[in-house]
Enzyme design. Sequence first.
Site, PDB file in Angstrom:
ATOM      1  N   GLY A 192      15.031  46.692  15.561  1.00  7.43           N
ATOM      2  CA  GLY A 192      14.952  46.401  14.669  1.00  7.43           C
ATOM      3  C   GLY A 192      13.856  45.683  14.374  1.00  7.43           C
ATOM      4  CG  HIS A 219      19.251  41.108  12.202  1.00  4.23           C
ATOM      5  ND1 HIS A 219      19.287  39.728  12.834  1.00  4.23           N
ATOM      6  CD2 HIS A 219      17.710  41.222  11.965  1.00  4.23           C
ATOM      7  CE1 HIS A 219      18.066  39.344  13.653  1.00  4.23           C
ATOM      8  NE2 HIS A 219      16.713  40.184  13.435  1.00  4.23           N
ATOM      9  CD  GLU A 220      15.053  44.255  11.339  1.00  2.00           C
ATOM     10  OE1 GLU A 220      14.689  42.862  11.115  1.00  2.00           O
ATOM     11  OE2 GLU A 220      15.727  44.345  12.069  1.00  2.00           O
ATOM     12  CD  GLN A 246      11.357  40.583  13.390  1.00  2.00           C
ATOM     13  OE1 GLN A 246      11.840  41.851  13.041  1.00  2.00           O
ATOM     14  NE2 GLN A 246      11.970  40.379  14.683  1.00  2.00           N
ATOM     15  CB  CYS A 277      16.398  37.721  16.180  1.00  2.62           C
ATOM     16  SG  CYS A 277      14.326  37.792  15.164  1.00  2.62           S
ATOM     17  CG  LEU A 278      12.513  42.057  18.821  1.00  6.01           C
ATOM     18  CD1 LEU A 278      11.546  43.252  18.251  1.00  6.01           C
ATOM     19  CD2 LEU A 278      12.623  41.909  20.012  1.00  6.01           C
ATOM     20  CG  HIS A 312      13.599  39.186   9.520  1.00  6.44           C
ATOM     21  ND1 HIS A 312      13.007  37.466  10.030  1.00  6.44           N
ATOM     22  CD2 HIS A 312      14.319  40.104  10.710  1.00  6.44           C
ATOM     23  CE1 HIS A 312      13.517  37.722  11.375  1.00  6.44           C
ATOM     24  NE2 HIS A 312      13.999  38.919  12.046  1.00  6.44           N
TER      25      HIS A 312
HETATM   26  O1  GNR Z   1      15.969  44.103  18.569  1.00 11.26           O
HETATM   27  C1  GNR Z   1      16.840  43.935  17.573  1.00 11.26           C
HETATM   28  N1  GNR Z   1      18.685  43.915  18.286  1.00 11.26           N
HETATM   29  C2  GNR Z   1      19.481  43.440  17.042  1.00 11.26           C
HETATM   30  C3  GNR Z   1      20.717  43.064  17.751  1.00 11.26           C
HETATM   31  C4  GNR Z   1      21.944  42.815  16.803  1.00 11.26           C
HETATM   32  C5  GNR Z   1      21.373  43.000  15.745  1.00 11.26           C
HETATM   33  C6  GNR Z   1      20.793  42.818  15.432  1.00 11.26           C
HETATM   34  C7  GNR Z   1      19.637  43.360  15.941  1.00 11.26           C
HETATM   35  S1  GNR Z   1      17.637  42.893  14.623  1.00 11.26           S
HETATM   36  C8  GNR Z   1      16.949  42.716  16.668  1.00 11.26           C
HETATM   37  C9  GNR Z   1      15.148  43.198  16.357  1.00 11.26           C
HETATM   38  C10 GNR Z   1      15.121  42.412  15.289  1.00 11.26           C
HETATM   39  O2  GNR Z   1      14.310  41.661  15.458  1.00 11.26           O
HETATM   40  N2  GNR Z   1      14.488  41.943  14.089  1.00 11.26           N
HETATM   41  O3  GNR Z   1      14.118  41.800  13.044  1.00 11.26           O
HETATM   42 NI    NI Z   2      15.090  39.376  13.231  1.00 14.25          NI
END
Ligand code: GNR
Ligand code: NI
Length: 185
Positions: free
Chosen positions: A46, A147-148, A51, A105-106, A151
Site C-alpha cells: 500500500g 493504515h493508508e 509518503q 510501514c514503508l 496517512h
Molecule cells: O507494505 C506495507 N505492509 C503493511 C503490512 C501490514 C499493515 C499495513 C501495511 S501497509 C505497508 C505499506 C505502507 O507503508 N503503506 O502506507
Molecule cells: Ni504506511
Amino acid sequence: MALKQILTEPDKILREKSLKVNQVDEDLQKLMDDMLETMYAAPGIGLAAIQVGVPKRVIILDIGLRDKSESTNDEKQVTRKNPMYFVNPEIITKSTNNSTYEEGCLSVPGQFAEIERPDKCHIKYLDYYGQPKELVAEGMLATCIQHEMDHLEGILFIDYLSKLKKSMIVKKLTKQKEQLDRIVI
Ligand code: GNR
Ligand code: NI
C-alpha cells in the site's frame, strides 16, 4: 512511469493532513501510476501520496488478491496482481469488532508491531477514472485501507504504541538517518 522517493519518519511532511482532490485528471493518474511503481519496487502492499511528498487524498493498494478467473502462473502477476486506487476515501461505517495484524510501514522501515483496528470497514471513494465507488472491506484489506487512510491525517502506526516503544523506534530511525547523512557528505 517514474520511481519516487519514499519519505521516512521523522519527516514533518508525513504529519501533514492531505487535501481533497478536486478532479481526477491525467496528472493525478500519472501520480497514481508513479505511486504504484514505487510501491511495487519498495516492495510494499500500500502507499499514500503523502509518503512520496504529495499531500493529496490518494491511496493505492495491492494486497495480492486476484480474481478467481485469472491464471496463477503468469509471471507478471507475481508482482502486479490487483492494483486498487482510492481517491478521497471516506469511511461510511466501521465494525465495532476489532482484529489485530502485525503492521509495517514503508515510512517506518524495518519496524513492525501488532496493531488493533476495526476488522471491517465500509468506504466510499473515487476510482482511477474518477467514478464514485463503495467497498466493504474485511481482514487484511480493511487493515491496509485504515493504515493508508491514517496517512492522509498524518498518522503513523507507531502513534498507537506506548510512548516508550514509539520513542525507541523514532530514536533508531533518527540515528539511521544521521548515519546516512554522514555517508552522503
Ligand atoms: O507494505 C506495507 N505492509 C503493511 C503490512 C501490514 C499493515 C499495513 C501495511 S501497509 C505497508 C505499506 C505502507 O507503508 N503503506 O502506507
Ligand atoms: Ni504506511
